[in-house]
Design a protein around this motif. Structure first.
Motif, PDB file in Angstrom:
ATOM      1  N   GLY A 130       0.820  -1.212   0.000  1.00  0.00           N
ATOM      2  CA  GLY A 130       0.000   0.000   0.000  1.00  0.00           C
ATOM      3  C   GLY A 130       0.850   1.256   0.000  1.00  0.00           C
ATOM      4  N   ILE A 131       1.927   1.235   0.744  1.00  0.00           N
ATOM      5  CA  ILE A 131       2.828   2.389   0.786  1.00  0.00           C
ATOM      6  C   ILE A 131       3.508   2.570  -0.572  1.00  0.00           C
ATOM      7  N   ALA A 132       3.957   1.444  -1.167  1.00  0.00           N
ATOM      8  CA  ALA A 132       4.598   1.527  -2.487  1.00  0.00           C
ATOM      9  C   ALA A 132       3.612   2.027  -3.536  1.00  0.00           C
ATOM     10  N   MET A 133       2.357   1.607  -3.429  1.00  0.00           N
ATOM     11  CA  MET A 133       1.342   2.063  -4.376  1.00  0.00           C
ATOM     12  C   MET A 133       1.088   3.563  -4.206  1.00  0.00           C
ATOM     13  N   LYS A 135       3.244   5.691  -3.285  1.00  0.00           N
ATOM     14  CA  LYS A 135       4.420   6.391  -3.810  1.00  0.00           C
ATOM     15  C   LYS A 135       4.647   6.117  -5.300  1.00  0.00           C
ATOM     16  N   ARG A 136       3.643   5.500  -5.975  1.00  0.00           N
ATOM     17  CA  ARG A 136       3.663   5.244  -7.418  1.00  0.00           C
ATOM     18  C   ARG A 136       4.764   4.270  -7.834  1.00  0.00           C
ATOM     19  N   ARG A 137       5.044   3.287  -6.995  1.00  0.00           N
ATOM     20  CA  ARG A 137       6.005   2.232  -7.339  1.00  0.00           C
ATOM     21  C   ARG A 137       5.202   0.960  -7.602  1.00  0.00           C
ATOM     22  N   LYS A 138       4.664   0.865  -8.793  1.00  0.00           N
ATOM     23  CA  LYS A 138       3.707  -0.194  -9.125  1.00  0.00           C
ATOM     24  C   LYS A 138       4.356  -1.577  -9.140  1.00  0.00           C
ATOM     25  N   ARG A 139       5.543  -1.697  -9.677  1.00  0.00           N
ATOM     26  CA  ARG A 139       6.219  -3.003  -9.760  1.00  0.00           C
ATOM     27  C   ARG A 139       6.499  -3.553  -8.366  1.00  0.00           C
ATOM     28  N   LYS A 158      -7.715 -11.804   1.965  1.00  0.00           N
ATOM     29  CA  LYS A 158      -8.117 -11.966   0.569  1.00  0.00           C
ATOM     30  C   LYS A 158      -8.847 -10.727   0.051  1.00  0.00           C
ATOM     31  N   ASP A 159      -9.780 -10.196   0.838  1.00  0.00           N
ATOM     32  CA  ASP A 159     -10.541  -9.021   0.402  1.00  0.00           C
ATOM     33  C   ASP A 159      -9.652  -7.789   0.260  1.00  0.00           C
ATOM     34  N   GLN A 160      -8.734  -7.591   1.213  1.00  0.00           N
ATOM     35  CA  GLN A 160      -7.835  -6.440   1.142  1.00  0.00           C
ATOM     36  C   GLN A 160      -6.914  -6.542  -0.069  1.00  0.00           C
ATOM     37  N   ILE A 161      -6.430  -7.753  -0.362  1.00  0.00           N
ATOM     38  CA  ILE A 161      -5.540  -7.940  -1.509  1.00  0.00           C
ATOM     39  C   ILE A 161      -6.300  -7.669  -2.801  1.00  0.00           C
ATOM     40  N   LYS A 162      -7.536  -8.152  -2.867  1.00  0.00           N
ATOM     41  CA  LYS A 162      -8.350  -7.933  -4.064  1.00  0.00           C
ATOM     42  C   LYS A 162      -8.621  -6.440  -4.262  1.00  0.00           C
ATOM     43  N   MET A 163      -8.938  -5.736  -3.173  1.00  0.00           N
ATOM     44  CA  MET A 163      -9.201  -4.303  -3.249  1.00  0.00           C
ATOM     45  C   MET A 163      -7.941  -3.543  -3.681  1.00  0.00           C
ATOM     46  N   MET A 164      -6.798  -3.963  -3.181  1.00  0.00           N
ATOM     47  CA  MET A 164      -5.535  -3.308  -3.533  1.00  0.00           C
ATOM     48  C   MET A 164      -5.220  -3.513  -5.015  1.00  0.00           C
ATOM     49  N   LYS A 165      -5.490  -4.713  -5.531  1.00  0.00           N
ATOM     50  CA  LYS A 165      -5.244  -4.966  -6.956  1.00  0.00           C
ATOM     51  C   LYS A 165      -6.153  -4.114  -7.829  1.00  0.00           C
ATOM     52  N   GLN A 166      -7.396  -3.923  -7.407  1.00  0.00           N
ATOM     53  CA  GLN A 166      -8.298  -3.067  -8.173  1.00  0.00           C
ATOM     54  C   GLN A 166      -7.828  -1.615  -8.165  1.00  0.00           C
ATOM     55  N   GLN A 167      -7.298  -1.167  -7.033  1.00  0.00           N
ATOM     56  CA  GLN A 167      -6.796   0.198  -6.965  1.00  0.00           C
ATOM     57  C   GLN A 167      -5.536   0.362  -7.794  1.00  0.00           C
ATOM     58  N   MET A 168      -4.745  -0.705  -7.935  1.00  0.00           N
ATOM     59  CA  MET A 168      -3.514  -0.621  -8.734  1.00  0.00           C
ATOM     60  C   MET A 168      -3.828  -0.476 -10.215  1.00  0.00           C
TER      61      MET A 168
END
Length: 171
Positions: A130-133, A135-139, A158-168
């Motif tokens: 989340g912190i890397a996202m 700071k715009r460090r997508k990789r 699982k839900d948090q990971i799925k939500m983070m992937k959608q935000q990415m």
């Protein structure tokens, strides 16, 4: 709070006292002293201040948890390696509300020192993602999310990971 080595010395002294009680014929006293020494051995592996800080965090009392963690003056000498990992992990959780750059440093230090439970390690990596996202460090965020998904064996994140992937995808 006692130093980790003092806890072991106290446990050893109490065990010697327990055997002396056994030889004197006071079996009940010896058993009680063995159980008492078990408390010091338990507190060697699980630091009491960290346990109390976790209890405060369960109640969402960040200031109370910080108060308990601040009682540990020198974590390098007072704590074992895994306990130091949890010390920095808790600091990262608390400071992530206000200063993500400092929280990133604490989470990386906690991962380097090691966390004994895979769920805690997954949570630390998820926070780092989340912190890397942010700071715009997508990789880096993608790699950390993949690692967090592997470590989340019970599917609690699982839900948090799925939500983070959608935000990415929006980045």
């Amino acid at each position: 709070m006692f130093n980790k080595n003092i806890k072991l010395v106290l446990a050893g002294f109490i065990i010697i006292l327990a055997f002396w009680q056994f030889f004197e014929g006071n079996i009940g006293n010896g058993i009680m002293l063995i159980l008492l020494s078990g408390i010091f051995v338990f507190l060697y592996f699980k630091n009491e201040m960290i346990l109390l800080a976790f209890l405060r965090l369960r109640k969402q009392d960040f200031e109370g948890a910080k108060k308990w963690l601040d009682k540990i003056k020198d974590p390098e000498s007072a704590l074992t390696r895994k306990q130091q990992g949890y010390y920095w992990y808790l600091h990262g959780l608390m400071i992530s509300q206000t200063n993500i750059t400092q929280a990133e440093k604490y989470f990386k230090k906690a991962i380097r020192l090691g966390l004994s439970m895979s769920q805690d390690l997954a949570m630390a990596k998820l926070n780092l993602a989340g912190i890397a996202m942010t700071k715009r460090r997508k990789r880096e965020a993608t790699n950390l999310l993949a690692e967090a998904k592997k470590l989340d064996t019970h599917g609690m994140l699982k839900d948090q990971i799925k939500m983070m992937k959608q935000q990415m995808k929006k980045i």
